[in-house]
Structures are given as C-alpha cells and as structure tokens.
Design an enzyme around this catalytic site. Structure first.
Site, short mmCIF file in Angstrom:
data_model
loop_
_atom_site.label_atom_id
_atom_site.label_comp_id
_atom_site.label_asym_id
_atom_site.label_seq_id
_atom_site.Cartn_x
_atom_site.Cartn_y
_atom_site.Cartn_z
N ARG A 1 61.27 73.29 102.41
CA ARG A 1 62.64 73.12 102.90
C ARG A 1 63.72 73.34 101.83
O ARG A 1 64.90 73.37 102.13
CB ARG A 1 62.79 71.73 103.55
CG ARG A 1 62.14 71.64 104.91
CD ARG A 1 62.02 70.22 105.38
NE ARG A 1 60.96 69.49 104.69
CZ ARG A 1 60.75 68.19 104.82
NH1 ARG A 1 61.53 67.46 105.59
NH2 ARG A 1 59.76 67.61 104.15
N GLU B 1 51.28 56.58 109.67
CA GLU B 1 52.20 57.72 109.55
C GLU B 1 52.96 57.92 110.86
O GLU B 1 52.43 57.65 111.94
CB GLU B 1 51.42 58.99 109.19
CG GLU B 1 50.85 58.96 107.78
CD GLU B 1 51.93 58.72 106.74
OE1 GLU B 1 52.78 59.60 106.55
OE2 GLU B 1 51.94 57.63 106.13
N SER C 1 104.50 83.09 62.94
CA SER C 1 104.04 83.46 64.28
C SER C 1 103.68 84.92 64.38
O SER C 1 104.22 85.77 63.67
CB SER C 1 105.15 83.17 65.29
OG SER C 1 105.36 81.79 65.35
N GLN D 1 45.89 70.82 91.62
CA GLN D 1 45.31 70.63 92.95
C GLN D 1 45.45 71.99 93.63
O GLN D 1 46.54 72.40 94.00
CB GLN D 1 46.10 69.55 93.72
CG GLN D 1 45.54 69.25 95.08
CD GLN D 1 46.53 68.49 95.96
OE1 GLN D 1 47.73 68.47 95.73
NE2 GLN D 1 46.01 67.85 97.00
N ASN E 1 88.35 88.88 62.76
CA ASN E 1 87.14 88.54 61.99
C ASN E 1 86.06 89.59 62.12
O ASN E 1 85.08 89.56 61.40
CB ASN E 1 86.60 87.19 62.45
CG ASN E 1 86.26 87.18 63.93
OD1 ASN E 1 86.95 87.80 64.73
ND2 ASN E 1 85.20 86.48 64.29
N TYR E 2 86.24 90.55 63.02
CA TYR E 2 85.15 91.46 63.38
C TYR E 2 85.64 92.89 63.23
O TYR E 2 86.68 93.28 63.80
CB TYR E 2 84.78 91.17 64.84
CG TYR E 2 83.60 91.93 65.38
CD1 TYR E 2 82.38 91.94 64.70
CD2 TYR E 2 83.69 92.59 66.60
CE1 TYR E 2 81.29 92.63 65.23
CE2 TYR E 2 82.60 93.27 67.13
CZ TYR E 2 81.40 93.28 66.43
OH TYR E 2 80.33 93.95 66.96
N ALA F 1 53.00 66.10 92.31
CA ALA F 1 54.02 67.15 92.22
C ALA F 1 53.46 68.50 92.64
O ALA F 1 53.83 69.54 92.13
CB ALA F 1 54.57 67.23 90.80
N GLY G 1 46.45 66.82 101.19
CA GLY G 1 46.98 65.48 101.49
C GLY G 1 47.13 64.64 100.23
O GLY G 1 46.59 64.98 99.17
#
Ligand code: UD1
Ligand code: CA
Length: 456
Positions: free
Chosen positions: A16, A153, A404, A74, A385-386, A10, A79
C-alpha cells in the site's frame, strides 16, 4: 545482566505504500522507520537485535549495515509466526525475547522496558490498547475473570468478537524456551492461510501461562504505517514529540505544529523559533538564540544570542555569539562567522572565515576568503574566487573597508585598514592602510545637449 533478544519483523512488502522502496526504509524525521525501532531497542542493556528481512532485503541490509544487528532473511512471507521462526537459530536459550515491528516505528524505550518487566517464569507480556475503531486489528479475547485467553484476527472473528475494542499491537515478550517450544505448534489453519504469531497466546494459556497486558504510554507509539497517509500522521506525531521535548528544555516555539527536526538538535535555554523552520543533521544552538520564520539550518553550530532573521539557510557552518544574519542570507558549508558579525540580505558565503565584528550587510558573494576583525564589505561586493578551472583565496585584514560594488579577483589580499573605493575591480594586492581605486575617472561634459526626437 538479563539476556534479551529483540526480534524486529521487517519482511513485508508494504504494497500500500506504492513504492519501489521497502516500507521500513521510508523515512520519519529524516531516518528510516526501521532505524527508529533499532534506536529504541538499543536502550535495552545486553540486548541482541535480530532483524527479519524479506522484500527488498538487500536494500534493508544496506541501510542498517552499520548497526550491530543480526540480519536474517525470510524468503517467503508465510505469516508473522513464520517470520519469528527464522530467528530461532539465533536466540540465546536463557533470553527474554521481545518482538517488535519495523513498521510500528514510534515504540518508546519506556514501553519496551515495561514489556520486558512483564515476562517471568509463568507470564508473558502483551502490548494492547483500546481503540474506538478496532477495525483491521487482532482482537484481545478475555474470559469472565478478565484474563486474556486468545487473540482473534479480524478475518477470523465472530460478530461478537468484532465488537471488542481492545486490540493486539503485535508487540509481545516471552521466554526464549517457551517461544522455541510453542512456535512449531502453530499451523496455518485460518482465514488467511498464514502462520499467525497471535496463536501463541492461546498456546501459552493451554500451558498454564498468564498473559500480562501492558498499555503503551501514548497511543501514537503503536500506530502502524501501511500507506503514505499513515506515514504523514506518524511523522507529525513524532515531530510534535520532538517539539515538546525542545519546549520542555527551554525553547519557545511559535507553533509546535510548524516545526521540523530531521536529526539531532541540541539547544540551550531562552531560544525562540518562529514558524516553518527545519533543522537537519546535527545542529547545536546556544542560548538566547532568535530564529525567524522559514529558516533551514543543517549541521551547524549557532552561538549564544544569535539572531537569524527569516528565510535564512545555513549549512555546515559556525555562527559566533551575538551575530545577526538575514533575512535571506545563505551561509554555505565551511563558513565560520566570529562574534558580533552581520551577514545581511542576499549575501552568500562559502568557505569564509569572518572575524569578530565584521559586516557583510547586503547583496554579496564571499567565497574562499578570510576576513579579519571589523571588516566592512560594501553592498554588492563579489569575490571572484573561480577562474573557470581553479578556486583561489582572498585575504582581507582587520579593519579593512571594501566599497560597494567592488569585484575582488582572487587570489588577492587587502592589508589591515586597507580601503577599496566603491566600484573597483581589484586584481592586485592592497597594502595596509592604502586606498585602492580601480575604476575609470568620471568626466563631466558641461552644457551637453540631450538628443532631440527626429520627425519622420
Ligand atoms: C498483525 C497481527 C494483529 C495485530 C496487527 C497490529 C498477526 C497474525 N496479526 O496483523 O493481531 O493487530 O499486526 O498491527 O500477527 N511480517 C513478516 N513476515 C511475514 C508476515 C508479516 O515479516 O511473513 C511482518 C510485516 O512486514 C509487518 C508485521 O510482520 O511488519 C505484521 O504483519 P502484517 O501482515 O501487517 O500483520 P497484520 O495483518 O497487520
Ligand atoms: Ca496483514
């Protein structure tokens, strides 16, 4: 138990991808590609994972710090053989070694196990596949007897070799002692000036080993991701796989191509999920659940027989059996709906405990509230509520009815069977079975004349 060391490459930059994020951290189904590989590797009992990082290694290390992987850097990407060399100090001498790639994320547990079974005292395992278009891949060269002799390859291949359709997926399995012996013999005398791991195949042959070729169960398992187009193809392949698992376990999907799961989804049977639904985090569905189109459900538990109508959003909540939600309901974190509840269109709930059989059918905000059983909340009811600084609680008893367009200014409580007249603004508690009316009285003016239009 057989010892197994799994090396995951990895370190590549992923040029790309055109991204500041290391390639292996781009996500599939809501998780970094690398995590998918680690999860597949975790199915190997007694396996030890060694992840080789390079570009963006700090970010990669951070992303996988909670996995029990050994992380090795690494510094320079010289390679694939050089990358594997970095893992040598961590290999256990009696181990089988499996080499995987962080950007080949859909490798299955099944294929991993077949690969490991292909390794023996004089065999190494190689995962190959026939492609109509082998462009870009290393070609698998076989002798007239059909035995694998080498991998060449693309950039080093002769015109004849370029016509070979069998390609190297990169996935390889062999004994640690062979790897340790052969790896230093690989040079970088090739078209790319890189240390090719693929040269191991010819070295194995020269040492009298046979190459066992294994094919993946499905071609999408070995698809590599180099750009965002391939990422999207891989995402769809994975989503289709998840959709198929769900269908086989008893859920009908209106269209498996318009289903998305980013996380863990468990479901009972006889559920129906319409198009364009997204499930994130950990979602548990009961049985007989109906989910309409365009719903987004995150980290929630949905009971049996629940009906979730189109365009409903549910987050970190629980929905009791046989409740009916939506269309266009927004269930925010901390909502717990009892059985047979109804939360209708344009209703938003947050930290709301709602008892069995209660209904909030239209256009309401219910936050920081506890509602008993069989409560009816009229259309347009808002809980305030606030107060601009603190959040306050609202308690509504069993069987209460809120007319309502009421405004409930918290903290406030309504007793059992309490009744709030439509259009009221509550600032005081309502006792059990009482009627609260808090609105200006209506006044009618008889014979009132409407204003007439003035001439000018
Ligand atoms: C490699 C194989 C090729 C195979 C193909 C399959 C070699 C020489 N070739 O080619 O036969 O068909 O994979 O996809 O192995 N990496 C490092 N450090 C390095 C170099 C690479 O960690 O120094 C990692 C990359 O991040 C990547 C993987 O190894 O995840 C493969 O490297 P890449 O350069 O993409 O190899 P290919 O040219 O695709
Ligand atoms: Ca390359």
């Amino acid at each position: 138990m057989i010892t197994t060391d799994i090396i995951i490459l990895a370190a590549g930059k992923g040029t790309r991808m055109q991204s500041a994020l290391p390639k292996v951290l781009h996500q599939l189904a809501g998780q970094p590609m690398l995590s998918h590989v680690l999860t597949a590797a975790d199915t190997v009992v007694g396996g030890q994972k060694i992840v080789i990082t390079g570009h963006g290694s700090d970010k990669v290390e951070h992303a996988i710090k909670d996995t029990d992987s050994i992380i090795v850097q690494q510094q320079e990407q010289l390679g694939t053989a050089h990358a594997v060399q970095m893992a040598i100090p961590y290999l256990r001498s009696d181990a089988r070694v499996l080499i995987l790639y962080g950007d080949v994320p859909l490798i299955s547990a099944d294929t991993i196990h077949k690969m490991l079974a292909a390794v023996s005292d004089n065999n190494i395992g190689l995962l190959t596949i026939n492609l109509d278009d082998p462009q870009g891949y290393g070609r698998v060269v076989r002798n007239p007897l059909g035995d694998i002799e080498a991998i060449i390859e693309q950039k080093d291949a002769s015109p004849d070799q370029l016509d070979i359709n069998e390609i190297n997926t990169g996935v390889l399995a062999l004994g640690a002692s062979q790897l340790i012996e052969w790896l230093p013999q690989i040079d970088n005398n090739n078209a790319q000036g890189e240390y090719y791991l693929t040269d191991l195949i010819a070295l194995a042959r020269a040492n009298g080993y046979k190459i066992n070729s294994i094919q993946p169960t499905s071609a999408s398992e070995v698809k590599g991701v180099n750009n965002r187009i391939q990422l999207s193809h891989t995402e769809r392949a994975l989503q289709l796989q998840l959709a198929e698992e769900l269908m086989l376990s008893g859920t009908t999907l209106a269209d498996p191509n318009r289903f998305d799961q980013r996380g863990k989804l468990s479901a009972g049977t006889d559920n129906f999920i319409d198009v364009n639904c997204l499930f994130e985090g950990e979602v548990i569905l009961g049985s007989g659940v109906y989910i309409g189109p365009n719903c987004h459900i995150t980290d929630s538990v949905i009971g049996d027989g629940v009906e979730i109508k189109s365009n409903t959003v549910i987050e970190s909540s629980r929905v009791g059996d046989h409740s009916i939600l939506g269309p266009f309901a927004r269930i925010r974190p901390g909502t717990e709906l009892g059985k047979n509840t109804k939360v209708g269109n344009y209703v938003e709930t947050k930290k709301a405990i709602v008892g069995d059989g209660s209904k909030i059918n239209h256009l309401s905000y219910i936050g920081d509230a506890e509602l008993g059983d069989n409560v009816n909340i009229g259309a347009g009811t808002i809980i305030c509520n606030y107060d601009g600084v603190n959040k306050h609680k609202t308690l509504i008893g069993d069987g209460a009815f809120v007319g309502s367009n009421s405004t409930l200014v918290a903290p406030v409580a309504i007793g059992q069977q309490g009744f709030v007249a439509a259009g009221s603004t509550l600032t005081q508690d309502v006792s059990a079975s009482a009627l609260a009316v808090s609105r200006t009285k209506q006044r009618n003016i008889e014979g009132w004349k409407r204003p007439a239009k003035k001439d000018d």
